[in-house]
Design an enzyme around this catalytic site. Structure first.
Site, PDB file in Angstrom:
ATOM      1  N   LYS A  71      -7.585   8.141  -1.024  1.00 17.01           N
ATOM      2  CA  LYS A  71      -8.815   8.606  -0.345  1.00 17.01           C
ATOM      3  C   LYS A  71      -9.378   9.885  -0.972  1.00 17.01           C
ATOM      4  O   LYS A  71      -9.563  10.908  -0.302  1.00 17.01           O
ATOM      5  CB  LYS A  71      -8.545   8.855   1.142  1.00 17.01           C
ATOM      6  CG  LYS A  71      -8.119   7.633   1.926  1.00 17.01           C
ATOM      7  CD  LYS A  71      -8.115   7.900   3.422  1.00 17.01           C
ATOM      8  CE  LYS A  71      -7.740   6.680   4.236  1.00 17.01           C
ATOM      9  NZ  LYS A  71      -6.320   6.328   4.171  1.00 17.01           N
TER      10      LYS A  71
ATOM     11  N   ARG B  79       3.057  -1.546  10.883  1.00 17.75           N
ATOM     12  CA  ARG B  79       4.143  -1.730  11.846  1.00 17.75           C
ATOM     13  C   ARG B  79       4.444  -3.153  12.288  1.00 17.75           C
ATOM     14  O   ARG B  79       5.628  -3.464  12.488  1.00 17.75           O
ATOM     15  CB  ARG B  79       3.910  -0.792  13.041  1.00 17.75           C
ATOM     16  CG  ARG B  79       4.167   0.660  12.648  1.00 17.75           C
ATOM     17  CD  ARG B  79       3.506   1.642  13.581  1.00 17.75           C
ATOM     18  NE  ARG B  79       2.060   1.607  13.434  1.00 17.75           N
ATOM     19  CZ  ARG B  79       1.213   2.362  14.140  1.00 17.75           C
ATOM     20  NH1 ARG B  79       1.697   3.194  15.053  1.00 17.75           N
ATOM     21  NH2 ARG B  79      -0.083   2.283  13.927  1.00 17.75           N
TER      22      ARG B  79
ATOM     23  N   ASP C 127      -3.488   4.364  -1.910  1.00 14.81           N
ATOM     24  CA  ASP C 127      -4.447   4.799  -0.883  1.00 14.81           C
ATOM     25  C   ASP C 127      -4.532   6.330  -0.873  1.00 14.81           C
ATOM     26  O   ASP C 127      -3.916   6.993  -0.057  1.00 14.81           O
ATOM     27  CB  ASP C 127      -3.936   4.251   0.462  1.00 14.81           C
ATOM     28  CG  ASP C 127      -4.839   4.575   1.631  1.00 14.81           C
ATOM     29  OD1 ASP C 127      -6.000   4.956   1.422  1.00 14.81           O
ATOM     30  OD2 ASP C 127      -4.362   4.429   2.777  1.00 14.81           O
TER      31      ASP C 127
ATOM     32  N   ASP D 108     -13.832  14.844  -3.664  1.00 18.04           N
ATOM     33  CA  ASP D 108     -13.906  16.148  -4.326  1.00 18.04           C
ATOM     34  C   ASP D 108     -15.151  16.139  -5.212  1.00 18.04           C
ATOM     35  O   ASP D 108     -15.927  15.177  -5.172  1.00 18.04           O
ATOM     36  CB  ASP D 108     -12.613  16.395  -5.141  1.00 18.04           C
ATOM     37  CG  ASP D 108     -12.289  17.880  -5.277  1.00 18.04           C
ATOM     38  OD1 ASP D 108     -13.228  18.671  -5.507  1.00 18.04           O
ATOM     39  OD2 ASP D 108     -11.112  18.239  -5.190  1.00 18.04           O
TER      40      ASP D 108
ATOM     41  N   THR E 132     -11.401   5.219  11.163  1.00 18.13           N
ATOM     42  CA  THR E 132     -11.437   4.634  12.515  1.00 18.13           C
ATOM     43  C   THR E 132     -11.026   5.658  13.571  1.00 18.13           C
ATOM     44  O   THR E 132     -11.228   5.442  14.755  1.00 18.13           O
ATOM     45  CB  THR E 132     -10.533   3.385  12.601  1.00 18.13           C
ATOM     46  OG1 THR E 132      -9.314   3.657  11.940  1.00 18.13           O
ATOM     47  CG2 THR E 132     -11.192   2.183  11.983  1.00 18.13           C
TER      48      THR E 132
ATOM     49  N   LYS F   2       0.857  -1.195   0.000  1.00 20.02           N
ATOM     50  CA  LYS F   2       0.000   0.000   0.000  1.00 20.02           C
ATOM     51  C   LYS F   2       0.887   1.237   0.000  1.00 20.02           C
ATOM     52  O   LYS F   2       1.786   1.367   0.824  1.00 20.02           O
ATOM     53  CB  LYS F   2      -0.892   0.016   1.241  1.00 20.02           C
ATOM     54  CG  LYS F   2      -1.740   1.291   1.356  1.00 20.02           C
ATOM     55  CD  LYS F   2      -2.773   1.188   2.463  1.00 20.02           C
ATOM     56  CE  LYS F   2      -2.299   1.682   3.799  1.00 20.02           C
ATOM     57  NZ  LYS F   2      -2.254   3.146   3.949  1.00 20.02           N
TER      58      LYS F   2
HETATM   59  O1  C5P Z   1       1.042   0.231  11.331  1.00 19.30           O
HETATM   60  P1  C5P Z   1      -0.389  -0.174  11.186  1.00 19.30           P
HETATM   61  O2  C5P Z   1      -0.579  -1.670  10.974  1.00 19.30           O
HETATM   62  O3  C5P Z   1      -1.259   0.363  12.293  1.00 19.30           O
HETATM   63  O4  C5P Z   1      -0.846   0.522   9.816  1.00 19.30           O
HETATM   64  C1  C5P Z   1      -2.169   0.484   9.346  1.00 19.30           C
HETATM   65  C2  C5P Z   1      -2.280   1.198   8.033  1.00 19.30           C
HETATM   66  O5  C5P Z   1      -3.653   1.251   7.669  1.00 19.30           O
HETATM   67  C3  C5P Z   1      -1.788   2.641   8.042  1.00 19.30           C
HETATM   68  O6  C5P Z   1      -1.280   2.923   6.726  1.00 19.30           O
HETATM   69  C4  C5P Z   1      -3.040   3.429   8.323  1.00 19.30           C
HETATM   70  O7  C5P Z   1      -2.979   4.741   7.815  1.00 19.30           O
HETATM   71  C5  C5P Z   1      -4.082   2.611   7.569  1.00 19.30           C
HETATM   72  N1  C5P Z   1      -5.451   2.791   8.013  1.00 19.30           N
HETATM   73  C6  C5P Z   1      -5.876   2.526   9.318  1.00 19.30           C
HETATM   74  N2  C5P Z   1      -7.180   2.712   9.673  1.00 19.30           N
HETATM   75  C7  C5P Z   1      -8.080   3.132   8.756  1.00 19.30           C
HETATM   76  C8  C5P Z   1      -7.679   3.398   7.446  1.00 19.30           C
HETATM   77  C9  C5P Z   1      -6.346   3.204   7.106  1.00 19.30           C
HETATM   78  O8  C5P Z   1      -5.067   2.119  10.152  1.00 19.30           O
HETATM   79  N3  C5P Z   1      -9.344   3.247   9.095  1.00 19.30           N
END
Ligand code: C5P
Length: 234
Positions: A62, A212, A60, A65, A120, A33
């Site tokens: 998002k 992460r 990604d 507009d 979220t 992503k």
């Molecule tokens: O590091 P981690 O596993 O928390 O990363 C989750 C990824 O998913 C990040 O790129 C974050 O911006 C994205 N994301 C999220 N919650 C959402 C939409 C996207 O954690 N509702």
């Protein structure tokens, strides 16, 4: 339906991203992503480079507009030959239809298009007080998912804990792309509504987005393999 683990490459630059991906053996090409941070810093070239290297890409961006702007932007985006991209469902059914039109190539092919329902990070309290939306957050998620379905989109981004609710409302073929994934023995970081790869499979996620737990692992390749094994039940 193709299920997979998508690695969130939340790195500040192309160099950091390529250094990270260079750790994977040449025969193993994770689905990745690319988010706004990397796209705004490195532009379309990082997308082209990752395609050249054989990765599938979820761009990604998002988008949210007016329909005409979104249609024209998607006409540009689709030329990058990405595999998945997204818009905010809050942009309306008309905007989502315009995004689909823009993404569809002359030969009828197009990347998957999914909608963000509620971020979220948006709590029910803030949604009701600041956005003046009186419904419950779950009702808005289901409502936005139904709008995305009506517009012809392929699915939504949602918490894995919401995937079952979305499938019930929009059908099993409507795809759920779910971040908020953690191994049972890894840190939650700033994520709140989390679940494990195996549980996400059981609830019905089609794609899990994992950052992460893979990018910050001592051995990212082992963490990615573990994630795929648990999620795909290999
Ligand atoms: O590091 P981690 O596993 O928390 O990363 C989750 C990824 O998913 C990040 O790129 C974050 O911006 C994205 N994301 C999220 N919650 C959402 C939409 C996207 O954690 N509702």
């Amino acid at each position: 339906m193709a299920k997979d683990v998508i690695i969130a490459c939340d790195f500040p630059s192309a160099v950091d991203t390529l250094n990270f991906l260079d750790r994977f053996p040449s025969g193993e090409k994770p689905f990745v992503k690319i988010g706004m941070e990397l796209f705004y810093s490195s532009g379309p070239e990082i997308v082209r480079e990752l395609k050249r290297r054989g990765h599938k890409i979820f761009l990604d961006l998002k988008l949210h507009d007016i329909p005409n702007t979104v249609r024209k932007t998607m006409q540009v985006v689709t030329k990058l030959d990405i595999d998945m991209t997204n818009v905010h469902a809050a942009g309306t059914i008309e905007m989502m239809r315009a995004a689909l039109e823009g993404l569809t190539r002359d030969d009828g092919t197009r990347p998957l298009l999914i909608a963000v329902t509620q971020l979220t990070s948006t709590s029910e309290e803030r949604m009701q007080k600041e956005l003046l939306i009186g419904a419950s957050i779950n009702d808005t998620i289901v409502h936005y998912a139904k709008n995305a379905h009506e517009a012809g989109l392929d699915g939504v981004v949602c918490s894995p804990l919401e995937a079952g609710m979305v499938k019930n409302a929009c059908g099993a073929a409507f795809q759920t792309v779910t971040p908020g994934i953690r191994f049972a023995d890894s840190a939650a970081d700033d994520q709140v509504r989390i679940t494990t790869p195996a549980r996400a499979r059981e609830i019905g996620s089609d794609y899990i987005v994992v950052g992460r737990p893979i990018t910050a692992a001592d051995d990212p390749v082992a963490a990615w393999r573990r994630c795929r094994k648990d999620f795909l039940n290999l």
